[in-house]
Design an enzyme around this catalytic site. Structure first.
Site, PDB file in Angstrom:
ATOM      1  N   GLU A 455       0.853  -1.110  -0.084  1.00 50.21           N
ATOM      2  CA  GLU A 455       0.024   0.027  -0.005  1.00 50.21           C
ATOM      3  C   GLU A 455       0.800   1.280   0.179  1.00 50.21           C
ATOM      4  O   GLU A 455       0.518   2.255   0.733  1.00 50.21           O
ATOM      5  CB  GLU A 455      -1.111   0.064   1.074  1.00 50.21           C
TER       6      GLU A 455
HETATM    7  C1  LIG Z   1       3.563  -9.518   0.334  1.00 45.18           C
HETATM    8  C2  LIG Z   1       2.754  -8.360  -0.499  1.00 45.18           C
HETATM    9  C3  LIG Z   1       1.649  -8.312  -0.914  1.00 45.18           C
HETATM   10  C4  LIG Z   1       1.072  -7.375  -1.806  1.00 45.18           C
HETATM   11  N1  LIG Z   1      -0.264  -7.550  -2.309  1.00 45.18           N
HETATM   12  C5  LIG Z   1      -0.655  -6.630  -3.477  1.00 45.18           C
HETATM   13  C6  LIG Z   1      -1.853  -6.812  -3.962  1.00 45.18           C
HETATM   14  O1  LIG Z   1      -2.669  -7.417  -3.508  1.00 45.18           O
HETATM   15  N2  LIG Z   1      -2.065  -6.208  -5.087  1.00 45.18           N
HETATM   16  C7  LIG Z   1      -1.292  -5.499  -5.881  1.00 45.18           C
HETATM   17  O2  LIG Z   1      -1.299  -4.792  -6.689  1.00 45.18           O
HETATM   18  N3  LIG Z   1       0.127  -5.411  -5.167  1.00 45.18           N
HETATM   19  C8  LIG Z   1       0.559  -5.838  -3.985  1.00 45.18           C
HETATM   20  N4  LIG Z   1       1.634  -5.962  -3.472  1.00 45.18           N
HETATM   21  C9  LIG Z   1       2.532  -4.996  -4.309  1.00 45.18           C
HETATM   22  C10 LIG Z   1       3.105  -3.753  -3.693  1.00 45.18           C
HETATM   23  O3  LIG Z   1       1.999  -2.657  -3.492  1.00 45.18           O
HETATM   24  C11 LIG Z   1       4.509  -3.497  -4.117  1.00 45.18           C
HETATM   25  O4  LIG Z   1       5.201  -4.325  -3.684  1.00 45.18           O
HETATM   26  C12 LIG Z   1       5.141  -1.841  -3.483  1.00 45.18           C
HETATM   27  O5  LIG Z   1       4.306  -1.106  -4.219  1.00 45.18           O
HETATM   28  C13 LIG Z   1       6.161  -1.632  -3.813  1.00 45.18           C
HETATM   29  O6  LIG Z   1       6.822  -2.223  -5.377  1.00 45.18           O
HETATM   30  P1  LIG Z   1       8.097  -2.937  -5.378  1.00 45.18           P
HETATM   31  O7  LIG Z   1       7.961  -4.197  -4.566  1.00 45.18           O
HETATM   32  O8  LIG Z   1       8.110  -3.333  -6.698  1.00 45.18           O
HETATM   33  O9  LIG Z   1       9.276  -1.890  -4.903  1.00 45.18           O
HETATM   34  P2  LIG Z   1       9.768  -0.667  -5.896  1.00 45.18           P
HETATM   35  O10 LIG Z   1       8.855   0.054  -6.427  1.00 45.18           O
HETATM   36  O11 LIG Z   1      10.830  -1.536  -6.593  1.00 45.18           O
HETATM   37  O12 LIG Z   1      10.580   0.052  -4.729  1.00 45.18           O
HETATM   38  C14 LIG Z   1      11.759  -0.160  -4.086  1.00 45.18           C
HETATM   39  C15 LIG Z   1      12.145   0.719  -3.134  1.00 45.18           C
HETATM   40  O13 LIG Z   1      12.372   2.220  -3.761  1.00 45.18           O
HETATM   41  C16 LIG Z   1      11.468   3.078  -2.991  1.00 45.18           C
HETATM   42  N5  LIG Z   1      11.123   4.071  -4.027  1.00 45.18           N
HETATM   43  C17 LIG Z   1      10.488   3.946  -5.297  1.00 45.18           C
HETATM   44  N6  LIG Z   1      10.452   4.949  -5.855  1.00 45.18           N
HETATM   45  C18 LIG Z   1      10.842   6.200  -4.980  1.00 45.18           C
HETATM   46  C19 LIG Z   1      10.684   7.421  -4.973  1.00 45.18           C
HETATM   47  N7  LIG Z   1      10.283   8.212  -6.088  1.00 45.18           N
HETATM   48  N8  LIG Z   1      11.498   7.922  -3.953  1.00 45.18           N
HETATM   49  C20 LIG Z   1      11.768   7.377  -2.928  1.00 45.18           C
HETATM   50  N9  LIG Z   1      11.765   6.227  -2.843  1.00 45.18           N
HETATM   51  C21 LIG Z   1      11.081   5.474  -3.905  1.00 45.18           C
HETATM   52  C22 LIG Z   1      10.451   2.397  -2.579  1.00 45.18           C
HETATM   53  O14 LIG Z   1       9.796   3.009  -1.363  1.00 45.18           O
HETATM   54  C23 LIG Z   1      10.989   1.056  -2.069  1.00 45.18           C
HETATM   55  O15 LIG Z   1      11.616   1.083  -0.858  1.00 45.18           O
HETATM   56  C24 LIG Z   1       2.022  -6.666  -2.486  1.00 45.18           C
HETATM   57  C25 LIG Z   1       3.288  -6.717  -2.288  1.00 45.18           C
HETATM   58  C26 LIG Z   1       3.904  -7.580  -1.101  1.00 45.18           C
HETATM   59  C27 LIG Z   1       5.261  -7.609  -1.123  1.00 45.18           C
END
Ligand SMILES: Cc1cc2nc3c(=O)[nH]c(=O)nc-3n(C[C@H](O)[C@H](O)[C@H](O)COP(=O)(O)OP(=O)(O)OC[C@H]3O[C@@H](n4cnc5c(N)ncnc54)[C@H](O)[C@@H]3O)c2cc1C
Length: 761
Positions: A455
């Site tokens: 989220e």
């Molecule tokens: C257990 C689990 C359940 C989930 N359930 C769902 C679901 O039901 N439906 C769904 O659609 N998604 C779901 N997600 C996805 C979740 O919302 C994403 O994992 C999340 O949005 C982050 O994306 P990412 O993991 O690809 O990290 P990335 O986007 O790769 O981010 C990596 C890091 O970079 C940071 N970052 C990125 N951009 C910036 C910026 N501009 N400035 C500063 N920091 C930044 C982030 O904060 C993070 O720390 C789930 C994820 C998990 C792990």
């Protein structure tokens, strides 16, 4: 002569700056284009995200002049009888069915729990009763998730997801009547299990970078040719995805042949698709740190879906991003804060009990000063996190969609949970590390990064969302200025800009005078111990408003990229919100003496965080002259706040260890397992026995010290004490029982080699 010139000059300046038509022509017209150039460039999706939801109490804090009466007069909704009965009935029954160790070993909830969740309509907490749902308030919804989280993270996430951002919420807000009639009763009864698929390998935090597409075309559906979309997607991390029967899907809708008569790229769109459509692939699972809630990827290959599967019908094509942002504005304030508070309350309850039962160096470990420090941190966090949760839920129940507050709650409650669970792990040490049926904290520990990531990952939420959205939405003038610039409305811009200048000057004076008196010159809304704390917070609010204006003025559009600065400004705003919630909670409860150390600890911690954040902004603001001048205004006597003092931390530890009423109140949401169940059940029972036997043990220790009996330890010592008439036979039994319970509770699980290899880890 000189006087005449000066008077004339003053007159001219007065005319130029105070006669509005003159000012607009001579001053504002020149300033407007300069300011327009410094504004950050904003894409459509960013603008939609910034405009989502409503602003609420945080705007008062942002203004520099919070109206405390508004906060104190706000009365959050209470639980209804029906909601309370649900907590005491179906929720507790569910908790009895799910033992997290067992769930982890199965890799899923037991079928009995799935059936129970569906039968009692846990998936329909947000669905109104007219559609067969429970129609719960945000408070009740949160209370359910909090209680379950204290028992099983897997069950909590399973119950949480259908009630947070996803099909039910989207259909409720935007669905057509037909979609509402069809889906809501089925979702409420669990006949349909929903998931919502937004995230992709290339679109995580930047969810707008969707590669999933739907192409408008004609196709066959149920034997008829209809207008629809050919969908292709590759989604991952989708909670409930592997077992979903309906899949909420976000994708980019393209209409290359302009069959809908509009643009070729219609933008992000949300649809609800039955998972059995040909080409839909679900079932694979991810393993989120060993917590076996259903989570996995989903793929779609040339899936044909009629246009009426778009949520809200084809009129809502391309409106998906706005829909998602609006729903998140409230939802973020419920799900993860509830999970975080549930886990934190559990950590407090177990740590206090364990600290009293576990002895080292001849003393319960909770009595060591070194342990008191993290214990106080745990208790303080539980106090203010719960206060902030209740305040936020109250706002949502009052019809707000407080986007900035929800983002604050998501980020700071999950970070709070991280701090609490880490401290609890340190205190329970080996017993918390060794997994098995007796372990209470391991699942909460493993779930911390999940809360941090989902989220809106926390780093992004802190650096980009809270202040980014707050600065524009909560500021009394910035949005008006931006709108006036966009509409080239000189009159509106003039009013907003000079209003802004007056606002900044007012806050400068206020920040300085309140800084000199550390808030004492501000009028407190209540008497009693909370009064001066409101004054201090008023001081920080004025300081914050002034620093924030200065950061915006000196950095302009580049502030968007200065994430370290905006992150600190987010910290200060968040801690002001949390502190105000804690103070309200204390006042609403009638300022009970027992809670005084807790509220004082919370305020001291929050004030320290606010000062650290503001000082950090000043230390790092690129314009060093402005930073120096700001320092004189906001810290006229220097930044002097320190973390909560040892005296306060000791008082907090004492109150949660020695006042059963306070401990009970702080951990009221925790599920109480039966007394014979390994883990919390046995720990609580052992703690009660140990506390009951404490006076007996004191008598024995006194007798040993007086050399009436020898310290031979164990049950022999008790026998000797009885023989010497130090204790009665009944007391001997009680003490012996307590010693056995203590002995049992300090054991951890072990497995033989073959068993160990079979464990799911
Ligand atoms: C257990 C689990 C359940 C989930 N359930 C769902 C679901 O039901 N439906 C769904 O659609 N998604 C779901 N997600 C996805 C979740 O919302 C994403 O994992 C999340 O949005 C982050 O994306 P990412 O993991 O690809 O990290 P990335 O986007 O790769 O981010 C990596 C890091 O970079 C940071 N970052 C990125 N951009 C910036 C910026 N501009 N400035 C500063 N920091 C930044 C982030 O904060 C993070 O720390 C789930 C994820 C998990 C792990």
């Amino acid at each position: 002569m000189i006087w005449l010139v000066l008077i004339l000059l003053a007159f001219v300046l007065a005319v130029v700056f105070f006669v509005r038509p003159v000012r607009r022509v001579l001053v504002t017209r020149a300033i407007m284009p300069v300011l327009a150039r410094t504004l950050p460039r904003m894409g459509e999706t960013e603008r939609i995200a910034l405009e989502a939801g409503t602003v609420w109490w945080e705007a008062e804090l942002f203004s520099g002049r919070p109206r405390w009466r508004k906060l104190l007069d706000f009365k959050p909704k209470a639980l209804s009888e029906r909601e309370r009965a649900f907590l005491d009935g179906p929720v507790n029954e569910l908790c009895r069915m799910v033992n997290e160790w067992d769930v982890i070993q199965r890799g899923d909830l037991p079928q009995e729990a799935w059936d129970h969740l569906k039968k009692h309509r846990f998936f329909g907490m947000i669905i109104p009763e007219e559609y067969g749902g429970l129609g719960f308030s945000a408070l009740a919804h949160s209370a359910v998730i909090t209680r379950i989280s204290s028992r099983s993270v897997t069950a909590a996430v399973t119950a949480m997801v259908p009630n947070s951002l996803g099909p039910a919420e989207l259909i409720l807000q935007y669905g057509t009547d037909q979609q509402k009639r069809h889906y809501l009763p089925r979702l409420a009864s669990g006949e349909e299990v929903p998931c919502f698929a937004l995230t992709e390998p290339g679109a995580g935090s930047d969810a707008t970078a969707q590669h999933s597409t739907g192409v408008v075309c004609r196709g066959m559906y149920q034997g008829q040719e209809v207008l629809g979309m050919r969908l292709n997607w590759d989604k991952r991390y989708i909670t409930l995805g592997p077992v979903s029967t309906v899949l909420g899907l976000a994708f980019r809708l393209l209409d290359p042949d302009r069959l809908l008569g509009g643009a070729e790229d219609l933008g992000i769109t949300c649809a609800l698709l039955p998972s059995h459509l040909p080409g839909v692939q679900i079932g694979e699972r991810h393993d989120p740190l060993g917590i076996p809630f259903q989570n996995g990827p989903t793929y779609g290959k040339d899936v044909f879906a009629p246009l009426d599967m778009i949520i809200g019908g084809h009129g809502m094509a391309g409106k998906g991003w706005r829909m998602l942002m609006d729903c998140l504005a409230a939802g973020r304030g419920i799900s993860l804060p509830s999970l975080s508070v549930g886990a934190s309350e559990l950590a407090l309850r177990t740590t206090t009990a364990y600290g009293l039962v576990r002895e080292q160096f001849g003393l319960p470990i909770a009595r060591f000063e070194g342990i008191e420090e993290p214990l106080a941190r745990i208790a303080g966090h539980v106090y203010f996190l719960n206060a902030a949760r209740h305040l936020t839920l109250g706002a949502i129940d009052a019809g707000e969609k407080p986007a900035v507050v929800s983002a604050i709650m998501k980020r700071y409650s999950t970070e709070g949970m991280r701090s609490v669970v880490n401290d609890a792990m340190d205190i329970q040490a080996g017993a918390a590390i060794s997994r098995g049926p007796r372990n209470i904290l391991a699942a909460a520990y493993a779930s911390v990064p999940v809360g941090i990531t989902v989220e809106g990952a926390n780093i992004l939420t802190r650096s980009l969302i809270i202040y980014g959205q707050g600065a524009i939405r909560c500021h009394p003038y910035v949005q008006k200025e931006m709108r006036a610039i966009a509409e080239r409305d000189l009159v509106a811009f003039d009013a907003a800009f000079f209003g802004h200048i007056g606002h900044a000057i007012g806050n400068k004076l206020r920040a300085w005078t309140l800084g000199l008196s550390d808030g004492a010159w501000s009028r407190a809304p209540v008497s009693g111990p909370a009064g001066p704390l409101f004054g201090r917070l008023a001081r920080y609010s004025a300081a914050y408003a002034f620093v924030s204006d200065a950061a915006m003025a000196t950095l302009g559009g580049t502030l968007k990229r200065k994430e370290r600065i905006s992150g600190r400004l987010a910290d200060a705003l968040a801690w002001m919100y949390i502190a105000s919630a804690a103070l309200k909670h204390f006042v609403d409860d009638g300022q009970p003496e027992g809670d005084r150390p807790l509220v004082e600890w919370s305020a001291a911690h929050a004030f320290y965080q606010i000062e650290t954040a503001l000082q950090g902004v000043l230390d790092n603001l690129p314009n060093r002259f402005v930073a120096w001048a700001l320092g004189i205004v906001v810290f006229p006597l220097g930044a002097r706040r320190r973390p909560p003092e040892d005296r306060l931390s000791a008082a907090v530890a004492r109150v949660v260890l020695n006042e059963p009423g306070v401990r009970e109140r702080l951990t009221a949401d925790v599920f109480r397992p039966p007394a014979d169940e390994p883990g919390l059940g046995k720990l609580e029972a052992a703690c009660a026995k140990v506390l009951a036997a404490a006076p007996i043990e004191r008598k024995i220790k006194d007798a040993v010290r007086a050399k009436k009996i020898r310290d031979i330890g164990g049950c022999e010592l008790l026998q000797e004490a009885r023989r010497a008439g130090v204790i009665t036979e009944a007391e001997q039994r009680l003490a012996c029982d307590a010693a056995a319970a203590r002995e049992d509770i300090i054991q951890v699980d072990s497995f033989d080699a073959a068993e160990f290899l079979k464990l799911r880890r």
